[in-house]
Design a protein around this motif. Structure first.
Motif, mmCIF file in Angstrom:
data_model
loop_
_atom_site.group_PDB
_atom_site.id
_atom_site.type_symbol
_atom_site.label_atom_id
_atom_site.label_comp_id
_atom_site.label_asym_id
_atom_site.label_seq_id
_atom_site.Cartn_x
_atom_site.Cartn_y
_atom_site.Cartn_z
ATOM 1 N N CYS A 176 0.840 -1.200 0.000
ATOM 2 C CA CYS A 176 0.000 0.000 0.000
ATOM 3 C C CYS A 176 0.871 1.246 0.000
ATOM 4 N N GLU A 177 0.503 2.223 -0.805
ATOM 5 C CA GLU A 177 1.187 3.500 -0.761
ATOM 6 C C GLU A 177 0.695 4.233 0.489
ATOM 7 N N VAL A 178 1.608 4.524 1.399
ATOM 8 C CA VAL A 178 1.233 5.055 2.709
ATOM 9 C C VAL A 178 0.486 6.384 2.606
ATOM 10 N N ALA A 179 1.012 7.348 1.868
ATOM 11 C CA ALA A 179 0.396 8.683 1.808
ATOM 12 C C ALA A 179 -1.027 8.627 1.262
ATOM 13 N N VAL A 180 -1.262 7.793 0.272
ATOM 14 C CA VAL A 180 -2.582 7.702 -0.350
ATOM 15 C C VAL A 180 -3.585 7.001 0.568
ATOM 16 N N ASN A 181 -3.128 6.010 1.315
ATOM 17 C CA ASN A 181 -4.021 5.190 2.138
ATOM 18 C C ASN A 181 -3.971 5.519 3.625
ATOM 19 N N GLN A 182 -3.353 6.635 3.967
ATOM 20 C CA GLN A 182 -3.241 7.041 5.357
ATOM 21 C C GLN A 182 -4.578 7.551 5.877
ATOM 22 N N LYS A 183 -4.954 7.073 7.048
ATOM 23 C CA LYS A 183 -6.205 7.490 7.679
ATOM 24 C C LYS A 183 -5.952 8.546 8.738
ATOM 25 N N GLY A 184 -4.713 8.860 9.008
ATOM 26 C CA GLY A 184 -4.346 9.852 10.012
ATOM 27 C C GLY A 184 -3.142 9.382 10.794
ATOM 28 N N MET A 185 -2.675 10.233 11.703
ATOM 29 C CA MET A 185 -1.556 9.891 12.568
ATOM 30 C C MET A 185 -2.053 9.900 14.011
ATOM 31 N N VAL A 186 -1.642 8.885 14.773
ATOM 32 C CA VAL A 186 -2.115 8.741 16.144
ATOM 33 C C VAL A 186 -1.537 9.846 17.017
ATOM 34 N N LEU A 187 -2.412 10.623 17.616
ATOM 35 C CA LEU A 187 -2.004 11.664 18.555
ATOM 36 C C LEU A 187 -2.128 11.138 19.987
ATOM 37 N N SER A 188 -3.246 10.506 20.288
ATOM 38 C CA SER A 188 -3.482 9.965 21.621
ATOM 39 C C SER A 188 -4.220 8.638 21.500
#
Length: 101
Positions: free
Chosen positions: A40-52
């Motif tokens: 999977c291409e990370v940038a295209v399939n990214q759902k967000g970055m975990v903050l908490s």
């Protein structure tokens, strides 16, 4: 919902082929789906970055380049609550203010 073994700073990726969602902590352009083995291409399939993890908060950094995402990830992994609060103020949460994806 954020995958249970995610850590702050992890990128949450959703496989376009099998819809499996997992936290990715690497810095490569492609990640291999642990469920089906699809690249999977990370940038295209990214759902967000975990903050908490405990509050199930993802920040929406999809539109930023790899260098910015990497810097955010490294800062979040250091565990500094003030840094996390600053990120929450500077970046929108996923889905227009929603605390979960």
């Amino acid at each position: 919902m954020i995958p249970e073994y995610a850590k702050p700073g992890d990128t949450v990726v959703k496989c376009p082929r099998c819809a499996y969602v997992w936290p990715y902590s690497g810095d490569k352009e492609y990640a291999t789906c642990p469920s089906g083995g699809y690249k999977c291409e990370v940038a295209v399939n990214q759902k967000g970055m975990v903050l908490s993890c405990e509050d199930e908060i993802l920040v929406d950094v999809d539109r930023y380049d790899r260098t910015v995402r990497r810097a955010l990830s490294l800062g979040l992994k250091r565990g500094d609550r003030d840094y996390r609060s600053g990120i929450a103020d500077a970046f929108p949460t996923k889905d227009g203010g929603s605390r979960e994806f």
